[in-house]
Design a protein around this motif. Structure first.
Motif, short mmCIF file in Angstrom:
data_model
loop_
_atom_site.label_atom_id
_atom_site.label_comp_id
_atom_site.label_asym_id
_atom_site.label_seq_id
_atom_site.Cartn_x
_atom_site.Cartn_y
_atom_site.Cartn_z
N PHE A 60 -66.58 -6.82 21.33
CA PHE A 60 -65.18 -6.43 21.13
C PHE A 60 -64.81 -5.19 21.96
O PHE A 60 -63.65 -5.04 22.36
CB PHE A 60 -64.91 -6.17 19.65
CG PHE A 60 -64.79 -7.42 18.84
CD1 PHE A 60 -63.81 -8.36 19.12
CD2 PHE A 60 -65.67 -7.68 17.81
CE1 PHE A 60 -63.70 -9.52 18.38
CE2 PHE A 60 -65.57 -8.84 17.05
CZ PHE A 60 -64.58 -9.77 17.34
N THR A 61 -65.77 -4.33 22.23
CA THR A 61 -65.50 -3.14 23.03
C THR A 61 -65.13 -3.51 24.45
O THR A 61 -64.26 -2.89 25.07
CB THR A 61 -66.73 -2.20 23.03
OG1 THR A 61 -67.02 -1.79 21.69
CG2 THR A 61 -66.48 -0.97 23.89
N ILE A 62 -65.77 -4.52 25.00
CA ILE A 62 -65.55 -4.89 26.40
C ILE A 62 -64.33 -5.78 26.59
O ILE A 62 -63.75 -5.83 27.67
CB ILE A 62 -66.82 -5.57 26.99
CG1 ILE A 62 -66.83 -5.47 28.53
CG2 ILE A 62 -66.90 -7.03 26.55
CD1 ILE A 62 -66.99 -4.09 29.05
N LEU A 65 -61.27 -4.22 28.12
CA LEU A 65 -61.54 -3.69 29.46
C LEU A 65 -61.80 -4.80 30.48
O LEU A 65 -61.69 -4.57 31.69
CB LEU A 65 -62.76 -2.76 29.42
CG LEU A 65 -62.68 -1.58 28.44
CD1 LEU A 65 -64.02 -0.85 28.42
CD2 LEU A 65 -61.56 -0.64 28.81
N ALA A 66 -62.16 -6.00 30.00
CA ALA A 66 -62.58 -7.07 30.90
C ALA A 66 -61.53 -7.44 31.94
O ALA A 66 -61.88 -7.60 33.13
CB ALA A 66 -62.98 -8.30 30.07
N PRO A 67 -60.24 -7.61 31.59
CA PRO A 67 -59.27 -7.97 32.63
C PRO A 67 -59.20 -6.96 33.76
O PRO A 67 -59.09 -7.33 34.94
CB PRO A 67 -57.94 -8.02 31.84
CG PRO A 67 -58.34 -8.32 30.44
CD PRO A 67 -59.63 -7.60 30.25
N ASN A 113 -72.65 -9.79 27.22
CA ASN A 113 -72.19 -11.12 26.83
C ASN A 113 -70.68 -11.23 26.95
O ASN A 113 -70.14 -12.24 27.41
CB ASN A 113 -72.63 -11.44 25.40
CG ASN A 113 -74.00 -12.06 25.32
OD1 ASN A 113 -74.14 -13.26 25.17
ND2 ASN A 113 -75.04 -11.24 25.42
N GLY A 114 -69.98 -10.17 26.49
CA GLY A 114 -68.52 -10.20 26.50
C GLY A 114 -67.92 -10.29 27.88
O GLY A 114 -67.05 -11.12 28.14
N ILE A 115 -68.40 -9.46 28.82
CA ILE A 115 -67.85 -9.49 30.18
C ILE A 115 -68.19 -10.80 30.88
O ILE A 115 -67.38 -11.35 31.64
CB ILE A 115 -68.34 -8.27 31.01
CG1 ILE A 115 -67.63 -8.22 32.37
CG2 ILE A 115 -69.83 -8.28 31.20
CD1 ILE A 115 -66.14 -8.04 32.28
#
Length: 381
Positions: A60-62, A65-67, A113-115
């Protein structure tokens, strides 16, 4: 099956599909060693739950920021960056010497995993736009295939004898295949989008898609966690059949995702989500019959219905007018992942306060809600 043939015929399509497989292999290999990590570090269930929450917290933290990362690096480079991060951080939890290092390790593994998740879905969206080819559903089928490969690899556990060695071999093999193919997508960047001033009208399609994603993945998580107990307690299934619901669900979901792109081309993205909701509703009807064999077949229909929803949501979310594809995909991923985590917990509270049957009636009601939302989306389109 045309999209499956497309993936196996051209490295341009196989390369991102293998990233989907890789992500589930890394995560699944870690998951099968959770009990051994708990035992090695001598931690209780509550402490383990907090540690696993750190993994979710990393994801959830990433997400917000990912976009920005994807637009800065380019979606191809961001995907490769995610692959490298996962390859390194997948080793951390199994190397953790104590509980606090485990929590930190899982947080960074979750971020990786998130990115990777956001990048690979955005990558497939962009390739589909460029080539006018649909293979998002099949790519998600490759994610499911990763889980099957992990299951087969678990038979090697007695021979390998070391969790870290097992993960090390897994990371090396998976990374090697990625190294062979990553040049086929690393140059890809997201197509520029003509931005529009923020308005609720612009956000509303994403909000509706997010609601469907939340429900679909909450239902998926609930069936993964609760199908066995339902067969055991409600249908009084023999011990040998308790895992059959999850197996039927997983097999049907993998098959549905491999077939989904061809169906989507004929029906359209919104209509296939409508059909998926109807199939899922029929599945819940059979599950709630409280007959073992009918319930197992019902779980298979659930897998078939939900299999086409999430890939189509990513496809639609990446093509919303006036919104960057990475932002659309990130929003769908965030809401869906929230549902996957929260859904089983909500079902658990319902089961504890009333009955497990009521929990599945709630899932049936949620599927009807998805059906209603898809009709609204069709009218808006």
């Amino acid at each position: 099956m045309r999209s499956l043939l497309l993936i196996f015929s051209k490295a341009r399509y196989f390369a991102p599909a293998w990233v989907f497989t890789s992500l589930n292999i890394w995560f699944g290999t870690w998951a099968i060693y959770i009990p051994s990590v708990k035992e090695r570090l001598e931690i209780g269930k509550a402490d383990l739950g907090i540690a696993l929450f750190c993994l979710s917290l990393g994801v959830f933290t990433i997400f917000p920021l990912a976009p920005k990362i994807i637009n800065k690096l380019g979606v191809g480079k961001a995907t490769w960056f995610g692959v490298l991060l996962c390859s390194v951080t997948a080793l951390f939890p199994l190397m953790a010497p104590n509980y606090h290092v485990l929590m930190a390790s899982l947080f960074f593994f979750g971020m990786a995993n998130g990115i990777t998740d956001i990048s690979m879905n955005t990558l497939v969206t962009e390739i589909e736009k460029e080539d006018k080819k649909n293979f998002m559903s099949a790519a998600h089928g490759f994610f499911s295939l990763g889980g099957i490969l992990v299951g087969l690899g678990s038979f090697l556990i007695p021979f390998i004898g070391s969790p870290l060695l097992h993960m090390g071999i897994t990371v090396a093999v998976v990374l090697l295949i990625n190294v062979i193919f990553y040049r086929n997508y690393i140059h890809i960047v997201a197509a520029p989008v003509e931005k529009e001033p923020f308005s609720f009208g612009l956000f509303k399609p994403l909000l509706l898609l997010g609601i469907i994603g939340f429900i679909a993945m909450a239902s998926e998580g609930a069936i993964v966690d609760w199908s066995g107990l339902y067969l055991q307690e409600i249908t009084k299934a023999p011990e040998a059949f308790i895992g059959s619901g999850f197996l039927a669900f997983s097999f049907a979901m993998t098959l549905g995702r491999f077939l989904g792109d061809g169906i989507s081309e004929r029906l359209g993205s919104v209509k296939i989500v409508t059909v998926g909701a109807i199939v899922a509703i029929l599945g819940y009807g059979l599950v709630l019959s409280e007959h073992t064999l009918l319930a197992i077949f019902g779980f298979a229909l659930n897998g078939l219905g939900f299999s086409v929803m999430v890939p189509e949501l990513f496809r639609i979310g990446g093509n919303v007018r006036g919104v960057d594809s990475s932002q659309g995909v990130s929003f769908i991923a965030g809401t869906g992942y929230t549902g996957f985590l929260v859904g089983p917990v909500i079902l658990g509270f319902l089961a504890e306060s009333s009955s497990l049957s009521l929990s599945f009636y709630a899932l049936l009601g949620a599927a009807f809600f998805v059906l209603a939302v898809t009709f609204f989306l069709r009218s808006r389109r």
